[in-house]
Motif scaffolding. Structure first.
Motif, short mmCIF file in Angstrom:
data_model
loop_
_atom_site.label_atom_id
_atom_site.label_comp_id
_atom_site.label_asym_id
_atom_site.label_seq_id
_atom_site.Cartn_x
_atom_site.Cartn_y
_atom_site.Cartn_z
N ILE A 278 0.90 -1.16 0.00
CA ILE A 278 0.00 0.00 0.00
C ILE A 278 0.93 1.20 0.00
CG2 ILE A 278 -1.86 1.24 1.19
CD1 ILE A 278 -2.76 -1.57 0.67
N HIS A 279 0.89 1.93 -1.11
CA HIS A 279 1.84 3.02 -1.32
C HIS A 279 1.14 4.35 -1.01
CE1 HIS A 279 4.79 5.51 -3.44
NE2 HIS A 279 3.81 6.01 -4.16
N PHE A 280 1.73 5.11 -0.10
CA PHE A 280 1.13 6.38 0.31
C PHE A 280 2.10 7.51 -0.04
CE2 PHE A 280 -0.25 8.89 4.43
CZ PHE A 280 -0.79 9.89 3.65
N CYS A 281 1.77 8.19 -1.14
CA CYS A 281 2.55 9.36 -1.53
C CYS A 281 1.74 10.57 -1.10
CB CYS A 281 2.77 9.34 -3.05
SG CYS A 281 3.42 10.89 -3.71
N THR A 282 2.34 11.43 -0.29
CA THR A 282 1.56 12.52 0.32
C THR A 282 1.54 13.79 -0.52
OG1 THR A 282 3.38 13.52 1.56
CG2 THR A 282 2.26 11.64 2.60
N ALA A 283 2.13 13.74 -1.70
CA ALA A 283 2.16 14.93 -2.55
C ALA A 283 0.76 15.29 -3.03
CB ALA A 283 3.06 14.69 -3.75
N ASP A 284 0.64 16.44 -3.63
CA ASP A 284 -0.61 16.83 -4.27
C ASP A 284 -0.49 16.49 -5.76
OD1 ASP A 284 -3.02 19.08 -3.57
OD2 ASP A 284 -2.56 18.78 -5.70
N PRO B 235 -7.06 16.77 11.74
CA PRO B 235 -7.37 17.51 12.96
C PRO B 235 -6.21 17.62 13.93
CG PRO B 235 -8.89 15.64 12.67
CD PRO B 235 -7.87 15.55 11.60
N ASP B 236 -5.21 16.75 13.80
CA ASP B 236 -4.03 16.92 14.66
C ASP B 236 -2.80 16.36 13.94
OD1 ASP B 236 -3.70 14.05 15.23
OD2 ASP B 236 -5.55 14.29 16.38
N ALA B 237 -1.66 16.50 14.56
CA ALA B 237 -0.39 16.13 13.91
C ALA B 237 -0.16 14.62 13.88
CB ALA B 237 0.77 16.84 14.60
N GLY B 238 -1.18 13.86 14.25
CA GLY B 238 -1.04 12.40 14.16
C GLY B 238 -1.73 11.83 12.93
N ARG B 239 -2.20 12.72 12.04
CA ARG B 239 -3.04 12.27 10.91
C ARG B 239 -2.32 11.26 10.01
NH1 ARG B 239 -7.24 10.55 9.00
NH2 ARG B 239 -8.41 11.63 7.39
N PHE B 240 -1.08 11.53 9.62
CA PHE B 240 -0.35 10.58 8.76
C PHE B 240 -0.25 9.22 9.45
CE2 PHE B 240 2.65 13.35 5.87
CZ PHE B 240 1.54 13.85 5.24
N TRP B 241 0.11 9.27 10.74
CA TRP B 241 0.39 8.02 11.45
C TRP B 241 -0.89 7.21 11.63
CZ3 TRP B 241 4.56 9.37 9.75
CH2 TRP B 241 5.17 10.58 10.03
N GLU B 242 -1.99 7.92 11.80
CA GLU B 242 -3.30 7.26 11.88
C GLU B 242 -3.64 6.57 10.56
OE1 GLU B 242 -6.69 10.00 12.51
OE2 GLU B 242 -5.92 9.78 14.57
N SER C 176 2.55 0.44 3.51
CA SER C 176 3.88 -0.15 3.53
C SER C 176 4.96 0.78 2.96
CB SER C 176 3.89 -1.49 2.81
OG SER C 176 3.40 -1.35 1.50
N ILE C 177 4.56 1.71 2.09
CA ILE C 177 5.53 2.67 1.55
C ILE C 177 5.02 4.08 1.84
CG2 ILE C 177 6.78 3.50 -0.50
CD1 ILE C 177 6.00 0.88 -1.91
N LEU C 178 5.83 4.88 2.50
CA LEU C 178 5.47 6.28 2.74
C LEU C 178 6.45 7.15 1.97
CD1 LEU C 178 3.90 8.55 4.25
CD2 LEU C 178 5.61 8.35 6.07
N TYR C 179 5.90 7.99 1.10
CA TYR C 179 6.74 8.87 0.26
C TYR C 179 6.31 10.30 0.54
CZ TYR C 179 9.16 10.13 -4.17
OH TYR C 179 10.01 10.64 -5.12
N THR C 180 7.17 11.07 1.20
CA THR C 180 6.76 12.42 1.60
C THR C 180 7.92 13.40 1.46
OG1 THR C 180 5.49 13.62 3.29
CG2 THR C 180 7.23 12.16 4.10
#
Ligand code: WTA
Length: 639
Positions: A290-296, A327-334, A342-346
């Motif tokens: 599960i690839h999570f790229c946080t870009a726009d 709503p808080d700084a835990g959003r990514f981790w949640e 499994s992949i975080l690209y930020t």
């Protein structure tokens, strides 16, 4: 489903790299063969950097959406292509399988055809981070229309510039978008822009926030209603336009050192091969990822590593509508815990921002699914690298530091996760097909290790820029003119004693603010639009969170005293002409700028002052009025 081109060991990397240099055509033909072409190419590569003219897979015919979608239907049709996490955690997640995505893309493609949009037409997309943006991108590609996504944070004026430059005949937008606690009225911004855009005949509006919108009869159409019409017509598929390998796929605007942003053009065949190849190899993609790229999606990272790379590889891509701190700084981790990412690209900016909230937001979040971490967009400082490694990767995830640009289409220099060595703050080694060279001040190639210079690339790669839309000469001048027979990146770079590359930042008049590129000329033009401003000069300064901050030296017109009101008016002007991301962090009013006798602003001096360096400003004797520097220094100290 592991593609044959996936590199699986360091020795494998060395072999692939070697072959990509000695037999580039054979090498890329082998990779390209793994995709679906309706007509094979007759020539793998034709090029010269003088024109420049670069053709990959000449005469080959394909449609990238068949490779992203149709090709997977029999094997992984039920697999999630997109997992969408909305801005508001109370709202439901959406999961869209490859089969469902294919259907939705075909439906929208038919709607676009019904609206009269044809192959080769330009369509601008101004939307929030919702699955429909990805669907709209793919629907354009399906029918051979050229998409140009405009970042949802840009102003009406920025839309005008892009629409006028592309001569787009349609815009796809939303009523509004959610971003953290804010609701942004996108359609209203489009309406404002369209007062100056004659080329646009059709506007398609998707309903996201249900805010009130004006719909102009004959121009504005509801996405939902147009899809109902398609459904009523009984059409469930849409034939994919067979594109020439070198037909444009999209235009994406990016800032350069002069004037207005330029429309970087990428073409169908080469971009497809490059994004898939780089995605699979850098992240060492596995079927269940599960690839999570946080870009726009408004930036190239979103194009290549939320949409095209993952779809081509058959990987589940997680798309997030919100911001890291709401709503808080835990959003990514949640999100990571919830979806077993499994992949975080930020970006380093996001990492530094989250770092500033301490460890509390991470506590209790299960990050054990993470396998690979990535960084992109700006140099990552060692402190952020180690925090990312220790607190997010728990010391067990390789971090890939990926250097690339809008112009390169995909990742160019990066370690391959767990395969090639990592080194904090180093992008490390070039990908197969990438031949970096460093040039010194006198235009000589620097050989050997432990050297630093200007980073150039000396051989074409499939994903490279082909032209700047409507102005090929600008492409030549910007990238191929500084050094003969080389593509010049605009970045400074160091090669260490082991031959690892470290990007040191831009050497041209481009700022990198929170990973966003902004040209000084573009910023100054916007500031100068404020009616009381006589002239201005913008330079970067080191910023703890953003990497670089924007420092503006502003001269007000005769008789206008500096005030907070003038400062506020400059902020408004920047927001209206570019967008809030371009607001200066510091504005210093000065009585004049340090200029040479020929009238050129000596930015070097301003840069040093902005960095807090007041003593060693270098030679100031060529200045028209050396006295001005003292006054600026005093002002800077008191700012
Ligand atoms: C910078 C973003 C250091 C660089 C993909 C480049 C980086 C510009 C890195 C391109 C990195 C990007 N390390 N610097 N890993 N990645 N950059 O076009 O200055 O938005 O020229 O593309 O970002 O920005 P762009």
């Amino acid at each position: 489903m592991t593609p044959a081109y996936r590199i699986s060991s360091f020795a494998d990397y060395q072999t692939a790299y070697e072959k990509s240099i000695t037999q580039p055509e054979e090498f890329w033909a082998d990779v390209a063969q793994q995709f679906q072409w309706s007509k094979p190419w007759t020539k793998v590569l034709e090029w010269n950097f003088k024109a420049p003219a670069v053709n990959w897979f000449t005469d080959g015919k394909l449609n990238i959406t068949e490779n992203c979608l149709d090709r997977h239907l029999n094997t992984i049709g039920d697999k999630a292509a997109i997992i969408w996490e909305p801005n508001n955690p109370q709202e439901n997640t959406q999961t869209i399988s490859f089969t469902a995505l294919h259907q939705r893309v075909c439906a929208l493609a038919n709607a676009l055809l019904n609206l009269g949009i044809k192959r080769g037409d330009r369509v601008c997309l101004y939307m929030g981070m919702i699955p429909e943006l990805e669907i709209a991108v793919l629907a354009c590609a399906r029918i051979g229309a050229i998409h140009s996504v405009i970042f949802g944070g840009f102003s009406a004026k920025s839309i005008v510039d892009r629409v006028q430059d592309t001569q787009a005949i349609a815009i796809i937008t939303c009523d509004g978008a959610y971003r953290g606690a804010k609701e942004i009225p996108l359609k209203a911004v489009v309406d404002e822009a369209l007062q100056e855009c004659d080329s646009v005949k059709k506007v398609l509006v998707f309903t996201r926030t249900k805010c009130a919108v004006n719909m102009l009869a004959g121009r504005d159409y509801s996405w939902e209603q147009e899809l109902e019409k398609v459904a009523a017509s009984g059409k469930t598929t849409c034939p994919a336009a067979q594109m020439d390998s070198e037909d444009p796929l999209f235009i994406l605007y990016t800032s350069g050192s002069t004037g207005k942003p330029k429309g970087v053009v990428h073409t169908c065949g080469g971009y497809m091969v490059w994004t898939a190849y780089t995605f699979v190899n850098v992240f060492q993609v596995e079927d269940e990822d599960i690839h999570f790229c946080t870009a726009d999606i408004g930036w190239v990272t979103g194009h290549s590593y939320i949409i095209y790379g993952p779809l081509l590889a058959g990987t589940t891509s997680l798309m997030f509508e919100g911001i890291p701190t709401w709503p808080d700084a835990g959003r990514f981790w949640e999100i990571i815990a919830k979806h077993r990412v499994s992949i975080l690209y930020t970006s380093p900016t996001a990492i530094r921002g989250l770092m500033s909230h301490g460890l509390e937001p991470i506590t209790g979040k299960d990050l054990s699914s993470l396998r690979v971490l990535g960084s992109v967009g700006e140099p990552i400082n060692e402190e952020a690298w180690h925090w990312y490694d220790e607190h997010i990767g728990k010391g067990k995830c390789p971090i890939v530091d990926t250097w690339w640009q809008t112009e390169t289409g995909g990742i160019m220099i990066s370690n391959l996760a767990g395969i090639t060595p990592a080194k904090p703050s180093y992008a490390t080694l070039p990908l197969p097909g990438v031949q970096p060279v460093l040039m010194d001040g006198s235009g000589q190639k620097m050989l050997g290790n432990s050297v630093s210079g200007n980073l150039c690339i000396q051989f074409p790669w499939p994903g490279m820029i082909r032209t700047t839309w409507g102005d090929h000469e600008r492409c030549r001048m910007s990238y191929f003119d500084t050094y003969p027979k080389l593509y010049f990146t605009g970045d400074g770079c160091l090669r260490d004693e082991q031959g690892f590359f470290r990007i040191t930042g831009r050497v041209d008049d481009v700022l990198n603010v929170s990973g966003h590129r902004l040209g000084t000329a573009e910023l100054e033009n916007a500031i100068n639009m404020q009616e009381h401003v006589a002239e201005s000069a913008v330079v970067p300064f080191p910023h703890d969170l953003k990497g670089q901050g924007i420092y503006a030296f502003v001269v007000l017109k005769e008789g206008i005293p500096p005030s907070d009101a003038e400062r506020a008016a400059i902020h408004i002007c920047i927001t209206e002409n570019i967008g809030p991301i371009a607001k200066p962090d510091k504005i210093q009013f000065v009585s004049g700028l340090p200029k040479t006798r020929s009238g050129k602003i000596m930015r070097r001096i301003l840069r040093k002052i902005a960095e807090g360096e007041m003593e060693h400003l270098g030679d100031t004797t060529t200045l028209l009025d050396p006295g001005i520097v003292e006054a600026i220094k005093t002002g800077a100290k008191n700012l």
